[in-house]
Scaffold this motif. Sequence first.
Motif, PDB file in Angstrom:
ATOM      1  N   ALA A 228       0.843  -1.198   0.000  1.00 14.99           N
ATOM      2  CA  ALA A 228       0.000   0.000   0.000  1.00 14.99           C
ATOM      3  C   ALA A 228       0.877   1.248   0.000  1.00 14.99           C
ATOM      4  CB  ALA A 228      -0.911  -0.001   1.224  1.00 14.99           C
ATOM      5  N   VAL A 229       0.523   2.234  -0.813  1.00 18.92           N
ATOM      6  CA  VAL A 229       1.344   3.433  -0.925  1.00 18.92           C
ATOM      7  C   VAL A 229       1.167   4.377   0.265  1.00 18.92           C
ATOM      8  CG1 VAL A 229       1.429   3.330  -3.445  1.00 18.92           C
ATOM      9  CG2 VAL A 229      -0.400   4.616  -2.314  1.00 18.92           C
ATOM     10  N   ASN A 230       0.051   4.207   1.004  1.00 20.65           N
ATOM     11  CA  ASN A 230      -0.193   5.027   2.197  1.00 20.65           C
ATOM     12  C   ASN A 230      -1.321   4.374   2.994  1.00 20.65           C
ATOM     13  OD1 ASN A 230      -0.324   7.302   4.046  1.00 20.65           O
ATOM     14  ND2 ASN A 230       0.555   8.546   2.402  1.00 20.65           N
ATOM     15  N   ASN A 231      -1.618   4.937   4.159  1.00 18.94           N
ATOM     16  CA  ASN A 231      -2.695   4.412   4.990  1.00 18.94           C
ATOM     17  C   ASN A 231      -4.041   4.540   4.278  1.00 18.94           C
ATOM     18  OD1 ASN A 231      -0.590   4.356   6.827  1.00 18.94           O
ATOM     19  ND2 ASN A 231      -1.297   6.169   7.944  1.00 18.94           N
ATOM     20  N   GLY A 232      -4.918   3.567   4.490  1.00 16.08           N
ATOM     21  CA  GLY A 232      -6.224   3.650   3.863  1.00 16.08           C
ATOM     22  C   GLY A 232      -7.131   2.500   4.251  1.00 16.08           C
ATOM     23  N   THR A 233      -8.316   2.506   3.652  1.00 14.57           N
ATOM     24  CA  THR A 233      -9.311   1.453   3.847  1.00 14.57           C
ATOM     25  C   THR A 233      -9.577   0.779   2.511  1.00 14.57           C
ATOM     26  OG1 THR A 233     -10.373   2.695   5.646  1.00 14.57           O
ATOM     27  CG2 THR A 233     -11.666   0.952   4.604  1.00 14.57           C
ATOM     28  N   VAL A 234      -9.678  -0.549   2.523  1.00 13.99           N
ATOM     29  CA  VAL A 234      -9.922  -1.299   1.292  1.00 13.99           C
ATOM     30  C   VAL A 234     -11.384  -1.111   0.868  1.00 13.99           C
ATOM     31  CG1 VAL A 234      -9.895  -3.560   0.185  1.00 13.99           C
ATOM     32  CG2 VAL A 234      -8.178  -3.004   1.929  1.00 13.99           C
ATOM     33  N   LEU A 235     -11.587  -0.442  -0.276  1.00 19.42           N
ATOM     34  CA  LEU A 235     -12.928  -0.259  -0.815  1.00 19.42           C
ATOM     35  C   LEU A 235     -13.348  -1.427  -1.683  1.00 19.42           C
ATOM     36  CD1 LEU A 235     -13.321   3.482  -1.945  1.00 19.42           C
ATOM     37  CD2 LEU A 235     -14.322   2.345   0.029  1.00 19.42           C
ATOM     38  N   THR A 257      -6.303   4.971  -4.454  1.00 14.82           N
ATOM     39  CA  THR A 257      -5.275   4.347  -5.269  1.00 14.82           C
ATOM     40  C   THR A 257      -5.766   2.968  -5.683  1.00 14.82           C
ATOM     41  OG1 THR A 257      -4.111   3.555  -3.275  1.00 14.82           O
ATOM     42  CG2 THR A 257      -3.312   5.593  -4.296  1.00 14.82           C
ATOM     43  N   LEU A 258      -5.421   2.583  -6.934  1.00 17.47           N
ATOM     44  CA  LEU A 258      -5.877   1.330  -7.511  1.00 17.47           C
ATOM     45  C   LEU A 258      -4.668   0.491  -7.920  1.00 17.47           C
ATOM     46  CD1 LEU A 258      -7.864   3.830  -8.443  1.00 17.47           C
ATOM     47  CD2 LEU A 258      -9.033   2.030  -9.686  1.00 17.47           C
ATOM     48  N   TYR A 259      -4.747  -0.811  -7.644  1.00 15.65           N
ATOM     49  CA  TYR A 259      -3.666  -1.744  -7.932  1.00 15.65           C
ATOM     50  C   TYR A 259      -4.256  -2.848  -8.815  1.00 15.65           C
ATOM     51  CZ  TYR A 259      -2.188   0.726  -3.717  1.00 15.65           C
ATOM     52  OH  TYR A 259      -1.905   1.710  -2.785  1.00 15.65           O
ATOM     53  N   MET A 260      -3.786  -2.957 -10.069  1.00 16.05           N
ATOM     54  CA  MET A 260      -4.448  -3.820 -11.045  1.00 16.05           C
ATOM     55  C   MET A 260      -3.541  -4.950 -11.551  1.00 16.05           C
ATOM     56  SD  MET A 260      -6.294  -0.907 -13.372  1.00 16.05           S
ATOM     57  CE  MET A 260      -7.101   0.518 -12.631  1.00 16.05           C
ATOM     58  N   HIS A 261      -4.210  -5.940 -12.160  1.00 13.89           N
ATOM     59  CA  HIS A 261      -3.572  -7.090 -12.804  1.00 13.89           C
ATOM     60  C   HIS A 261      -2.855  -7.994 -11.803  1.00 13.89           C
ATOM     61  CE1 HIS A 261      -4.601  -4.807 -16.310  1.00 13.89           C
ATOM     62  NE2 HIS A 261      -3.688  -3.880 -16.090  1.00 13.89           N
ATOM     63  N   LEU A 262      -3.306  -8.022 -10.570  1.00 10.73           N
ATOM     64  CA  LEU A 262      -2.673  -8.844  -9.540  1.00 10.73           C
ATOM     65  C   LEU A 262      -2.909 -10.331  -9.815  1.00 10.73           C
ATOM     66  CD1 LEU A 262      -3.811  -6.797  -6.388  1.00 10.73           C
ATOM     67  CD2 LEU A 262      -1.620  -6.610  -7.604  1.00 10.73           C
ATOM     68  N   SER A 263      -1.944 -11.141  -9.392  1.00 12.10           N
ATOM     69  CA  SER A 263      -2.134 -12.591  -9.466  1.00 12.10           C
ATOM     70  C   SER A 263      -2.828 -13.113  -8.216  1.00 12.10           C
ATOM     71  CB  SER A 263      -0.784 -13.294  -9.644  1.00 12.10           C
ATOM     72  OG  SER A 263       0.062 -13.055  -8.525  1.00 12.10           O
ATOM     73  N   GLU A 264      -2.741 -12.351  -7.130  1.00 14.44           N
ATOM     74  CA  GLU A 264      -3.375 -12.753  -5.875  1.00 14.44           C
ATOM     75  C   GLU A 264      -3.703 -11.524  -5.037  1.00 14.44           C
ATOM     76  OE1 GLU A 264      -2.365 -15.467  -1.891  1.00 14.44           O
ATOM     77  OE2 GLU A 264      -1.119 -15.642  -3.695  1.00 14.44           O
ATOM     78  N   ILE A 265      -4.878 -11.532  -4.416  1.00 14.62           N
ATOM     79  CA  ILE A 265      -5.311 -10.458  -3.515  1.00 14.62           C
ATOM     80  C   ILE A 265      -5.166 -10.941  -2.079  1.00 14.62           C
ATOM     81  CG2 ILE A 265      -7.278  -9.075  -2.760  1.00 14.62           C
ATOM     82  CD1 ILE A 265      -8.321  -9.208  -5.645  1.00 14.62           C
ATOM     83  N   LYS A 266      -4.566 -10.126  -1.224  1.00 18.15           N
ATOM     84  CA  LYS A 266      -4.311 -10.534   0.155  1.00 18.15           C
ATOM     85  C   LYS A 266      -4.996  -9.658   1.195  1.00 18.15           C
ATOM     86  CE  LYS A 266      -0.069 -13.150  -0.470  1.00 18.15           C
ATOM     87  NZ  LYS A 266       1.235 -13.499   0.154  1.00 18.15           N
ATOM     88  N   VAL A 267      -6.005  -8.895   0.777  1.00 17.12           N
ATOM     89  CA  VAL A 267      -6.758  -8.056   1.714  1.00 17.12           C
ATOM     90  C   VAL A 267      -8.244  -8.273   1.461  1.00 17.12           C
ATOM     91  CG1 VAL A 267      -4.978  -6.295   2.027  1.00 17.12           C
ATOM     92  CG2 VAL A 267      -6.602  -6.103   0.119  1.00 17.12           C
ATOM     93  N   THR A 268      -9.058  -7.804   2.387  1.00 17.11           N
ATOM     94  CA  THR A 268     -10.515  -7.923   2.246  1.00 17.11           C
ATOM     95  C   THR A 268     -11.157  -6.541   2.292  1.00 17.11           C
ATOM     96  OG1 THR A 268     -10.762  -8.223   4.642  1.00 17.11           O
ATOM     97  CG2 THR A 268     -10.568 -10.206   3.290  1.00 17.11           C
ATOM     98  N   GLU A 269     -12.296  -6.405   1.667  1.00 12.97           N
ATOM     99  CA  GLU A 269     -12.995  -5.122   1.630  1.00 12.97           C
ATOM    100  C   GLU A 269     -13.403  -4.684   3.031  1.00 12.97           C
ATOM    101  OE1 GLU A 269     -16.135  -5.584  -1.197  1.00 12.97           O
ATOM    102  OE2 GLU A 269     -14.751  -6.034  -2.857  1.00 12.97           O
ATOM    103  N   GLY A 270     -13.132  -3.413   3.339  1.00 14.49           N
ATOM    104  CA  GLY A 270     -13.421  -2.856   4.654  1.00 14.49           C
ATOM    105  C   GLY A 270     -12.239  -2.899   5.606  1.00 14.49           C
ATOM    106  N   GLU A 271     -11.176  -3.563   5.215  1.00 14.38           N
ATOM    107  CA  GLU A 271      -9.998  -3.710   6.089  1.00 14.38           C
ATOM    108  C   GLU A 271      -9.170  -2.426   6.116  1.00 14.38           C
ATOM    109  OE1 GLU A 271      -6.091  -6.701   6.453  1.00 14.38           O
ATOM    110  OE2 GLU A 271      -7.649  -7.050   4.947  1.00 14.38           O
ATOM    111  N   LYS A 272      -8.662  -2.063   7.297  1.00 12.32           N
ATOM    112  CA  LYS A 272      -7.770  -0.920   7.452  1.00 12.32           C
ATOM    113  C   LYS A 272      -6.341  -1.346   7.126  1.00 12.32           C
ATOM    114  CE  LYS A 272     -10.710   2.212   9.045  1.00 12.32           C
ATOM    115  NZ  LYS A 272     -10.964   3.501   8.365  1.00 12.32           N
ATOM    116  N   ILE A 273      -5.663  -0.544   6.279  1.00 12.70           N
ATOM    117  CA  ILE A 273      -4.324  -0.878   5.809  1.00 12.70           C
ATOM    118  C   ILE A 273      -3.362   0.260   6.130  1.00 12.70           C
ATOM    119  CG2 ILE A 273      -2.936  -1.465   3.776  1.00 12.70           C
ATOM    120  CD1 ILE A 273      -4.937  -3.599   4.502  1.00 12.70           C
ATOM    121  N   GLU A 274      -2.144  -0.088   6.509  1.00 14.44           N
ATOM    122  CA  GLU A 274      -1.120   0.917   6.759  1.00 14.44           C
ATOM    123  C   GLU A 274      -0.133   0.967   5.602  1.00 14.44           C
ATOM    124  OE1 GLU A 274       0.795   0.305  10.487  1.00 14.44           O
ATOM    125  OE2 GLU A 274      -1.037   0.619  11.663  1.00 14.44           O
ATOM    126  N   ARG A 275       0.510   2.125   5.458  1.00  8.86           N
ATOM    127  CA  ARG A 275       1.493   2.292   4.395  1.00  8.86           C
ATOM    128  C   ARG A 275       2.575   1.213   4.490  1.00  8.86           C
ATOM    129  NH1 ARG A 275       3.129   7.499   5.061  1.00  8.86           N
ATOM    130  NH2 ARG A 275       4.431   6.802   6.765  1.00  8.86           N
TER     131      ARG A 275
END
Length: 323
Positions: A228-235, A257-275
């Motif tokens: 993650a490029v900075n703190n945020g919440t997974v939409l 911020t959007l991250y595309m063409h991933l082979s695997e996602i490791k977060v869930t919607e609504g989760e708080k993420i740190e930079r």
Amino acid sequence: MELARICMATSWSRKLSCVLVASLLFPAFVFAAESGASVPRRTKITDTKSWSVRWQPMRVVNGTPVLFRVTAPVPLESLSGKWMQHEVFFNLNPTNNTWFGIAGSSLQVRSGSYPLELKATTVSGKEITFERKITVHAAKYPRIAIQVAKQYTEPSPEQLQKVSQDSSLKQDVFHRVSLEREWSGNFQPPVDARISDVFGTQRTINGKVQSMHQGLDYAVPSGTPVAAVNNGTVLLARPLYFEGNCVVLDHGQGLLTLYMHLSEIKVTEGEKIERGEEIGLSGGSGRATGPHLHLAVRWQGIYLNPATLLGLNLPKFDESSDR
């Protein structure tokens, strides 16, 4: 002063005459003195030298994010702004008494001068305003030609239905604007790799002009950890037709911020993420010419150059004292 001395030393009738003379010479003063009212003070600050408005980058072009730094002539309780019909949210950094706000100009904006309109409430409850014009220059973006699978330029009816569903989902996600700021400090690159394609490139796909490249591509092999490029919440954290496996982070106040063409996602919607926290692995899913990471920045409905955002010198806020 001489008139006052004479009047104080004379009889009552002469004092009355002095008052009449004074009322002709200084009517506002006599009215205030007789009524006991104080002379009203100005509540609107119009002196342009009392405000300081600075911005990064110093040369603003179409498609670039902008960091505004505002110092007001008096202590403020709140500050808001409007630029190019977009709301600009400001937060106070109490260490230097400066207000910071992130904004941006879209790729479609023409060169010209656009006013930043500021509206503030002082700590005493008075409203003050200020305006500063910001010049936007025209940027020169490159052009390239690429080849992708035909299904991504001429989708089947079933694929078009998936595209339509994705579009509705993205519109719902993108229209959510959190009033609270979640980012703090500088934005960092999601991977340590060279850039393979820049923002703003006009793309000819399979021989036809299709779109403008609205992100930054990193040349990384499949399976590279993406941070993650900075703190945020997974939409959003799910597969999409064009974007492939996609993660969208909300950094607050309309900045995504959007991250595309991933082979695997490791977060869930609504989760708080740190930079710096891992959100997935790079790949080549969706409409992609091969494994890479596509990073996009979206602010209040417009795409901005991620490279510029990553280069801004942003304040790190003390959340306990944030306003």
